[in-house]
Design a protein around this motif. Structure first.
Motif, PDB file in Angstrom:
ATOM      1  N   ARG A  38      49.533  11.213  54.479  1.00 39.70           N
ATOM      2  CA  ARG A  38      50.066  11.222  52.855  1.00 39.70           C
ATOM      3  C   ARG A  38      49.031  12.124  52.197  1.00 39.70           C
ATOM      4  O   ARG A  38      47.817  12.226  52.628  1.00 39.70           O
ATOM      5  N   VAL A  92      52.577  12.483  48.278  1.00 40.63           N
ATOM      6  CA  VAL A  92      53.667  12.976  49.192  1.00 40.63           C
ATOM      7  C   VAL A  92      53.509  12.425  50.530  1.00 40.63           C
ATOM      8  O   VAL A  92      52.301  12.535  51.068  1.00 40.63           O
ATOM      9  N   TYR A  93      54.399  12.092  51.145  1.00 44.69           N
ATOM     10  CA  TYR A  93      54.281  11.492  52.420  1.00 44.69           C
ATOM     11  C   TYR A  93      55.123  12.496  53.726  1.00 44.69           C
ATOM     12  O   TYR A  93      56.164  12.969  53.219  1.00 44.69           O
ATOM     13  N   TYR A  94      54.433  12.539  54.511  1.00 44.02           N
ATOM     14  CA  TYR A  94      54.659  13.668  55.774  1.00 44.02           C
ATOM     15  C   TYR A  94      54.553  12.961  56.859  1.00 44.02           C
ATOM     16  O   TYR A  94      54.193  11.926  57.193  1.00 44.02           O
ATOM     17  N   GLN A 107      58.166  19.564  54.090  1.00 46.11           N
ATOM     18  CA  GLN A 107      57.923  19.509  52.558  1.00 46.11           C
ATOM     19  C   GLN A 107      57.404  18.112  52.171  1.00 46.11           C
ATOM     20  O   GLN A 107      56.946  18.041  50.998  1.00 46.11           O
ATOM     21  N   GLY A 108      57.770  17.268  53.091  1.00 45.29           N
ATOM     22  CA  GLY A 108      57.269  15.965  52.556  1.00 45.29           C
ATOM     23  C   GLY A 108      58.388  15.179  51.623  1.00 45.29           C
ATOM     24  O   GLY A 108      59.268  15.612  51.098  1.00 45.29           O
ATOM     25  N   THR A 109      57.969  13.668  51.344  1.00 50.47           N
ATOM     26  CA  THR A 109      58.772  13.255  50.209  1.00 50.47           C
ATOM     27  C   THR A 109      57.602  12.484  49.461  1.00 50.47           C
ATOM     28  O   THR A 109      57.021  11.796  49.628  1.00 50.47           O
ATOM     29  N   GLN A 110      58.199  12.572  48.344  1.00 50.37           N
ATOM     30  CA  GLN A 110      57.207  11.943  46.930  1.00 50.37           C
ATOM     31  C   GLN A 110      57.399  10.367  46.723  1.00 50.37           C
ATOM     32  O   GLN A 110      58.601  10.293  46.687  1.00 50.37           O
TER      33      GLN A 110
END
Length: 115
Positions: A38, A92-94, A107-110
């Protein structure tokens, strides 16, 4: 072509829960150790949790007892169940391999934890 696509983020109140998913393609997922990372506002990206091909899990200290990583090799997907969320979990989590592979960052997710 390798793709790792994160989903499941959103806005949640402190104390709430979210479940993140990471769908992978183009890699032999079942043989890989994978992790969640993150990047919070103004911070460097950090490792959060990892799971080996055999299912052994590891966590950074700040999320132990609150987050749980799991995997479904049949679906080539890794999950992160996040409970008791705190404002400092906002990021942002990857997902990526562990250790991370530069070319695999998506792109990750917020995730936003706020009242």
């Amino acid at each position: 072509q390798v793709q790792l696509v994160e989903s499941g983020g959103g806005l949640v109140q402190p104390g709430g829960s979210l479940r993140l998913s990471c769908a992978t393609s183009g890699i032999i997922f079942s043989s890989k150790t994978v992790g969640w990372y993150r990047q919070g506002p103004g911070k460097q990206r950090e490792w959060v949790a990892g799971i080996s091909s055999s299912g052994r899990t590891t966590y950074t200290d700040s999320v132990k007892g609150r987050f749980a990583i799991s995997r479904d090799n049949a679906k080539n997907t890794v999950y992160l169940q996040m409970n008791s969320l705190k404002p400092e979990d906002t990021a942002v989590y990857y997902c990526n391999t562990l250790p991370a592979t530069r070319a695999y960052w998506g792109q990750g997710t917020q995730v936003t934890v706020s009242s």
